[in-house]
Write a protein that holds these residues in place. Structure first.
Motif, PDB file in Angstrom:
ATOM      1  N   THR A   1       0.839  -1.207   0.000  1.00 42.64           N
ATOM      2  CA  THR A   1       0.000   0.000   0.000  1.00 42.64           C
ATOM      3  C   THR A   1       0.867   1.248   0.000  1.00 42.64           C
ATOM      4  N   ASP A   2       1.913   1.241   0.819  1.00 42.00           N
ATOM      5  CA  ASP A   2       2.802   2.410   0.871  1.00 42.00           C
ATOM      6  C   ASP A   2       3.477   2.646  -0.477  1.00 42.00           C
TER       7      ASP A   2
ATOM      8  N   THR B   1       0.930   4.112  -2.773  1.00 47.19           N
ATOM      9  CA  THR B   1       0.681   5.514  -2.404  1.00 47.19           C
ATOM     10  C   THR B   1       1.815   6.391  -2.928  1.00 47.19           C
ATOM     11  N   ASN B   2       3.048   5.917  -2.772  1.00 48.40           N
ATOM     12  CA  ASN B   2       4.181   6.699  -3.273  1.00 48.40           C
ATOM     13  C   ASN B   2       4.125   6.875  -4.789  1.00 48.40           C
TER      14      ASN B   2
ATOM     15  N   LYS C   1       0.630   9.133  -5.390  1.00 48.23           N
ATOM     16  CA  LYS C   1       0.507  10.463  -4.787  1.00 48.23           C
ATOM     17  C   LYS C   1       1.810  11.255  -4.857  1.00 48.23           C
ATOM     18  N   GLN C   2       2.942  10.556  -4.743  1.00 48.16           N
ATOM     19  CA  GLN C   2       4.212  11.290  -4.728  1.00 48.16           C
ATOM     20  C   GLN C   2       4.901  11.237  -6.088  1.00 48.16           C
TER      21      GLN C   2
ATOM     22  N   ARG D   1       6.516   8.819  -7.483  1.00 48.23           N
ATOM     23  CA  ARG D   1       7.804   8.094  -7.532  1.00 48.23           C
ATOM     24  C   ARG D   1       7.761   7.003  -8.607  1.00 48.23           C
TER      25      ARG D   1
END
Lengths: 317, 398
Positions: free
Chosen positions: B365-366, B369-370, B373-374, B376
Motif C-alpha cells: 500500500t505504501d 501511495t508513493n 501520490k508522490q 515516484r
C-alpha cells in the motif's frame, strides 16, 4: 521513683510502639493499593514488554524464543518505521509552536476580558471534552470532505476557489491542515486554562511597578513582564504538548484511515504508534511491536531532556 | 453483549456451553438470526448450550487478544492466517466434510481456508466485487461498458461533469480497493506458494495506469463514505463505482433498473477481468475444552444446514452462500446483475492466500501511495515493496 519512671517509660514505649504499628499499618493500607497497582499494571508490563522485545513473539505473548536485539535492528533499518518517526517530528514542529501561540493568545485575551470571562473560558475549554475519534470523523466527513458542499470547500468557494480534496491531495499536502487543525481545536482550550492559571499567579504589583516606571500596557509589558513570569508555565505546556504530539494516533488513524475509510491515505502521514498498532495488533508480532514502543519511549525521553535543558526547566528564576 | 440461550428443563450436569463469537454485522436482524440458529441447535442437542457473543468495534484485535488466553471463544469467525496455524490457535476441520459436501464448496473457498493441505475454516458467506454503472448516463454519452483499463479511463473522463465525477474507487483514489484487483487484471499475482511474485512489469504497468487515472481528474475523491458504501453512486456523485455485491439491494432500491454491473475490466488484451473473493469463515479454537462438540456444531451450522446458510446470506444483507447448491437455488441471486456477479466470482474470483499478512499489505500500500501520490517511479517502489514482503514472509514462515 525509678520504678515509676521505668513503668512510665515502658508504658510510653508500648503506647508509642502501638501508635507506630498502627501508623505503619495505615501507611501500607493507603500505599499498598497504589504499589500493587503500579506493580501489576505498570512495572510487570514494562519488564514483560522489554523481554518480549527481545523475543520472536508471533501470535503469542509468551517470552522464551529470545533473538537478542534482532527486533530493534529490524525496526531501525525498516524504512517505514523510520519514516513514521520523521512524520511525527514534522507533526510536532507544526503543532507544538502553533498550540503554544494560540493558547497563550487566547489566555491573554480571556484574561483581559472584563465581562463574561467565565463564559469565554468555558467556551474555549469545551472542545477539550470532545473525543479525538468523534472530532476526527467530523473533520473528515463533514468539514474537510472533498465535495463542493463540504464546509471548507463552501468557504473557499466564496473566494472563487474550486473544491479541493483535502485529505487525498499531496501537492500541496492539504492533509496536514486537516490533521493539525483537528488537534489544535481539541487541545488549545486545555493549554489556555493552564496559561490562565499562570497569568493569575503574576502579582499585580509587578504590573503597577512597571506602569509607574513608564512601561506601556502593550508589547513591552508582554515581553518584559508577562512572558518571563510565565516561563515555567510555558515550559510545562511545551513539554506536555511535545510528548502528546509524539504519541499521536487518533486523528491520524481516523482521518487518514480507520474504520469506514480506505487505508491508501494512511501512508501519507503514518506516526509510529499507527505503524506499531499494525505490527502488534493486526499482525500479532508482539516482539517488534514492543521493540518499537521502547524505541519511541527513548526518543520521547531524549527529546524531552534536550528541550528541558535548552529551556532551563526546573532552574530557579 | 452476551446473549445466553435456553437451558434444558432439568438443568442436569454433563451439559456443555459453547461460546461463539461474531463481529458486529451492520445489517438489521443478523444478531437475532445467529441467536436463533444457536437456539435451534440446542433444541436438537439439549445437552449443548451455545452462547452467542456479538462483538462490536475492533473485532480482529479483540479476537486475537482473546486467542492468546485460555478464555477465548470455542468457535469464532475470522479470516485464516498462517500464524494462527503455526501458533496452534485453530484445529483442522477436514473430517467434518463428506466427499459430497466437500465438492459442494468451491476450490477457492477451501483453499483460502487451508494451510499445508489442511482446512481450518468453513466459509460462512462469500463476498465479491462489482463495477456498477448508471446505464442511462453511459447511453447518453454514447459509451459501452468499458472492457479495458484504457477504455475505463476514457469513459470516466467523458462521464465527468461539473456536478458529478465519472468513477469512484474510494477516497484514496483506488489504492486499497484496487491494490490486488488491478495487478490480477493484468495477469500478475502476489504470493504463490512461498514466493513473492508481484515484482514484474505487468504489476508496474497497472499501477502506472492507475496513476494516469488519478491524474485524469475523473475520480471522485473526498466523498463522505467509501467505496464499499453505495451512497456515492445512489446520490449521483459518480456515474460508475467499484463496490461490493452486498450493496446491490440498496443500489437497486435507489436506481431501479438504471444500473448495470460487471467485474473489474481486463487491464488490456493480455489481461482478464477479475473480481475478489472475500467473506468470513467459522473456526474452532484449539484451546477450547469442547473441541469435538464445537466441531459438531460448526458442521451442523455451516456445512449441513443449507436453509440457514441461505437465510444468513440473503435475508438480511446480500452475500453468496458458499455451498454451491445453496447459492444456485437461492431466488434473490437469480436476478440478472447478481447472477452475473456470481458467475464472475466463479470464473474470475481471486483471493490472497493465508500467508499474506497486513505487514505485506502495508508495504505494498505504501509503495502504491508513493507511486500515485508522490509520483515516484513505479518499478523502484514495487521492487522495494517486494523485498520487504520477502523479508516479512521469511519471518512468518520461520
Amino acid at each position: 521513683m525509678q520504678s515509676t519512671d521505668t513503668h512510665l517509660n515502658a508504658n510510653h514505649a508500648r503506647k508509642f510502639s502501638r501508635r507506630e504499628r498502627s501508623a505503619t499499618l495505615a501507611f501500607w493500607a493507603f500505599v499498598a493499593p497504589m504499589v500493587i497497582g503500579l506493580t501489576v499494571f505498570t512495572l510487570i508490563p514494562i519488564v514483560w514488554g522489554f523481554l518480549l522485545s527481545l523475543s520472536h513473539a508471533q501470535n503469542t505473548i509468551h517470552v522464551g524464543h529470545f533473538i537478542g536485539l534482532a527486533n530493534y535492528q529490524d525496526l531501525l533499518t525498516d524504512e517505514q518505521f523510520l519514516r513514521s518517526l520523521w512524520t511525527v517530528v514534522i507533526f510536532a514542529l507544526f503543532i507544538v509552536p502553533l498550540t503554544y501561540v494560540v493558547s497563550l493568545s487566547l489566555a491573554l485575551l480571556v484574561n483581559r476580558v472584563g465581562w463574561g470571562r467565565p463564559f469565554f473560558r468555558t467556551v474555549f475549554f469545551l472542545p477539550s471534552a470532545v473525543s479525538y475519534v468523534v472530532a476526527s470523523l467530523i473533520w473528515r466527513v463533514s468539514l474537510f470532505n472533498g465535495l463542493p458542499f463540504g464546509f471548507a470547500n463552501k468557504v473557499i468557494s466564496a473566494f472563487g476557489v474550486g473544491p479541493i480534496a483535502w485529505i487525498g491531495t499531496v501537492n500541496p499536502p492539504w492533509y496536514w491542515l486537516v490533521l493539525v487543525t483537528a488537534r489544535l481545536w481539541l487541545q488549545v482550550g486545555f493549554y489556555m486554562i493552564i496559561f490562565l492559571a499562570g497569568l493569575q499567579e503574576i502579582p499585580r504589583s509587578v504590573y503597577e511597578a512597571a506602569a509607574v516606571d513608564g512601561a506601556d500596557r502593550g508589547w513591552a509589558v508582554l515581553r518584559h513582564i508577562t512572558l518571563p513570569q510565565l516561563r515555567n508555565t510555558s515550559i510545562s505546556v511545551l513539554l506536555l504538548n511535545l510528548i502528546a504530539a509524539f504519541q499521536a494516533f487518533d486523528e491520524f488513524y481516523n482521518i487518514l484511515g480507520g474504520s469506514g475509510a480506505s487505508v491508501g491515505n494512511t501512508a501519507l502521514a503514518r506516526p509510529p504508534l499507527v505503524y506499531l498498532y499494525g505490527l502488534a495488533l493486526s499482525d500479532q508480532d508482539f516482539g517488534r511491536g514492543t521493540a518499537g514502543a521502547f524505541i519511541l519511549t527513548m526518543l520521547i525521553f531524549a527529546v524531552t531532556l534536550i528541550q528541558g535543558r535548552i529551556l532551563g526547566f526546573g532552574q530557579a528564576d | 453483549m452476551l446473549t445466553g440461550c435456553g437451558r434444558s428443563p432439568n438443568g442436569s450436569g454433563g451439559r456443555v456451553t459453547l461460546t461463539h463469537w461474531y463481529h458486529q454485522y451492520g445489517e438489521t436482524g443478523t444478531q437475532d438470526a445467529v441467536v436463533r440458529y444457536a437456539q435451534e441447535y440446542t433444541k436438537l442437542h439439549p445437552d449443548v448450550d451455545v452462547q452467542v457473543v456479538w462483538v462490536p468495534g475492533d473485532y480482529h484485535t479483540k479476537l486475537a487478544t482473546a486467542l492468546l488466553t485460555s478464555g477465548g471463544p470455542d468457535i469464532f469467525e475470522s479470516q485464516l492466517s498462517v500464524p494462527m496455524v503455526t501458533a496452534e490457535q485453530v484445529v483442522p476441520l477436514d473430517d467434518l466434510f463428506t466427499p459430497e459436501t466437500r465438492r459442494d464448496f468451491s476450490e477457492r473457498d477451501l483453499a483460502s481456508n487451508s494451510v499445508n493441505g489442511k482446512i481450518y475454516g468453513i466459509k460462512m458467506l462469500d463476498d465479491t466485487g462489482v463495477l456498477y454503472y448508471r446505464k442511462s448516463l453511459l447511453d447518453t454519452a454514447g459509451l459501452q461498458p468499458p472492457t479495458t483499463m484504457d477504455g475505463l479511463i476514457d469513459a470516466a473522463k467523458k462521464l465527468t461533469s461539473s456536478t458529478r465525477k465519472g468513477l469512484f474507487l474510494g477516497n484514496d483514489g483506488g489504492i486499497s480497493a484496487l491494490l490486488t484487483i488491478g495487478p490480477w487484471s493484468a495477469g500478475s499475482d502476489f504470493l504463490v506458494g512461498d514466493k513473492i511474485v508481484f515484482d514484474n512489469p505487468r504489476t508496474v504497468a497497472f499501477y502506472d495506469k492507475l496513476r494516469a487515472l488519478n491524474d485524469a481528474g475523473a475520480l471522485l475523491i473526498g466523498a463522505p463514505t467509501d467505496w464499499w458504501d453505495p451512497s456515492a453512486l445512489t446520490q449521483g456523485l459518480t456515474v460508475m463505482q467499484w463496490g461490493g455485491l452486498w450493496a446491490f439491494p440498496a443500489i437497486h432500491k435507489a436506481l431501479g433498473d438504471d444500473v448495470g454491473g460487471m467485474g473489474w475490466p481486463a487491464f488490456d488484451e493480455g489481461g482478464k477481468p477479475v473480481t475478489f473473493l472475500g467473506g468470513w469463515s467459522a473456526m474452532v479454537n484449539a484451546q477450547s475444552r469442547h473441541i469435538e462438540e464445537a466441531k459438531r456444531y460448526v458442521k451442523w451450522l455451516w456445512i449441513d444446514n443449507k436453509k440457514i446458510q441461505q437465510d444468513w446470506c440473503l435475508s438480511y444483507g446480500f452475500h453468496v452462500p458458499p455451498r454451491i447448491s445453496a447459492a444456485r437455488s437461492a431466488a434473490p441471486l437469480r436476478a440478472p446483475l447478481p447472477a452475473l456477479a456470481m458467475k464472475n466470482l466463479e470464473v474470475y474470483g481471486r483471493f490472497l492466500p493465508p500467508a499474506w499478512n497486513s505487514a505485506m499489505n502495508t508495504a505494498l500500500t505504501d509503495a502504491v501511495t508513493n507511486i500515485l501520490k508522490q509520483g515516484r517511479p513505479a518499478a523502484d517502489e514495487i521492487h522495494a515493496a517486494a523485498k520487504k514482503c520477502e523479508r516479512e514472509l521469511k519471518r512468518l514462515l520461520e
